[in-house]
Write an enzyme that holds these catalytic residues in place. Sequence first.
Site, PDB file in Angstrom:
ATOM      1  CE1 TYR A 119      -3.815   2.385   1.032  1.00 14.63           C
ATOM      2  CE2 TYR A 119      -2.031   3.503   2.189  1.00 14.63           C
ATOM      3  CZ  TYR A 119      -3.317   3.507   1.676  1.00 14.63           C
ATOM      4  OH  TYR A 119      -4.099   4.619   1.793  1.00 14.63           O
ATOM      5  CD  GLU A 207      -6.119   4.556  -0.962  1.00 14.99           C
ATOM      6  OE1 GLU A 207      -6.125   4.524   0.266  1.00 14.99           O
ATOM      7  OE2 GLU A 207      -7.153   4.462  -1.651  1.00 14.99           O
TER       8      GLU A 207
END
Length: 401
Positions: A119, A207
């Site tokens: 992530y 993101e």
Amino acid sequence: MKIHEYQAKALFRQFGVPVAKSYVVEDPDELGPVGNDLTPGVWVVKAQVHAGGRGKGSVQVDGKVVGKGVQVAPNPKVALDIADSILGGTLHTIQTGDRGKPVSRVLIEQGVDIESEFYLALIVDREHAGISIMASTEGGMEIEEVARTQPEKIHTFTVNPLIGYRSHIGRDLGVEMGLRPDLLVPFSAIVKKLYALFMEKDCSLIEVNPLVVTKQGQWLALDAKVTFDDNALYRNPDLIQLQDLSQEEPSEVEAAEARLSYVSLDGNIGCLVNGAGLAMATMDIIKELGGDPANFLDIGGTATTDNVARSFEIMLKDKVDGIFVNVFGGIVRCDVVARGLVEALGQVKLEIPLVVRLEGNQRDAGLKLLEDSGLPIITAKDMRDGARLIVEACKKPGKGN
Ligand code: GDP
Ligand code: MN
């Protein structure tokens, strides 16, 4: 302003962030030509909507579920069939709300053998007054879940925008995640490039979940979410063409066109106020008294009769059980607000409770207009009284709050 994954990936390519080969399809007629280009092997079909959770969400066509929002196909033929089946459908995920989001485009992306998922995100971090870069080995999962259950697995570095990016930042994050030495340099390069994109395009969020390492040892951004700061769009006017209003809440779009600021929430009480501070105070007091705001619409400091009427119409279109109008007249005159309400209620029949609290500039004139209108409006003597009245009126039977 949000954009689609395929648009975010085009920006990634422009800034040198590695992404897999892919094709965007808008019309089933394009599937034939695209099919000729697809090389044998695995392809992943991804619904393009402004919401996450697509992998677990399902696409519906005419009320029937036809498949997930992200599907891995073993060969080009199956990929084309999947694309054909979900185009024109509606994707429902935990982030889309009940209405879902229209699937007007799909991305057909070359499949990769994933070795590990990470992530990586960059955000404007008000608390630390900088751009925070967050990285985690727990990619592919919802980051909120990781933050709750394994907060130690999220590594954060806040860049002071006045000092700017330093190359040790990406490396340090990589080391904290325990990356293999051969993966550190390319990881660090990705972080640096995303920071450059973030600054150049005035993003508020980037993101990448997941950012993956393939079995061949390649880094790839498999997903991409980019949001721009609306207040900075004038500096990057070319970005405005990336906007897709069909993905936004219709009431928010309508409000934006009328230059009203409108935020949709989960409760059942509509709040029409003037000023952001008063909006916050109104929501707080409603919550404190056991109610739940459905939205707030800020008519701003220079409301006219017309935009008050428009605001009220937008508010009525949203599913609300009651409306609380809370206005503190300063530059805005209460009689102007009252005239707007009366005008709007001349067009539509009010079938839900409406509580109005007017204070300040031309309060008495405003209250008189409401009274003379003969409309079933409940007037409140102050903000707390108004909040109490609307919470009472909107209490769901049996809910007992
Ligand atoms: P989201 O559910 O909206 O966040 O959509 P993602 O783009 O993150 O896709 C969901 C999941 O599909 C990812 O977390 C991956 O596990 C998987 N996925 C996406 N692309 C590929 C691919 O090329 N190969 C494989 N095997 N899985 C993929
Ligand atoms: Mn994702």
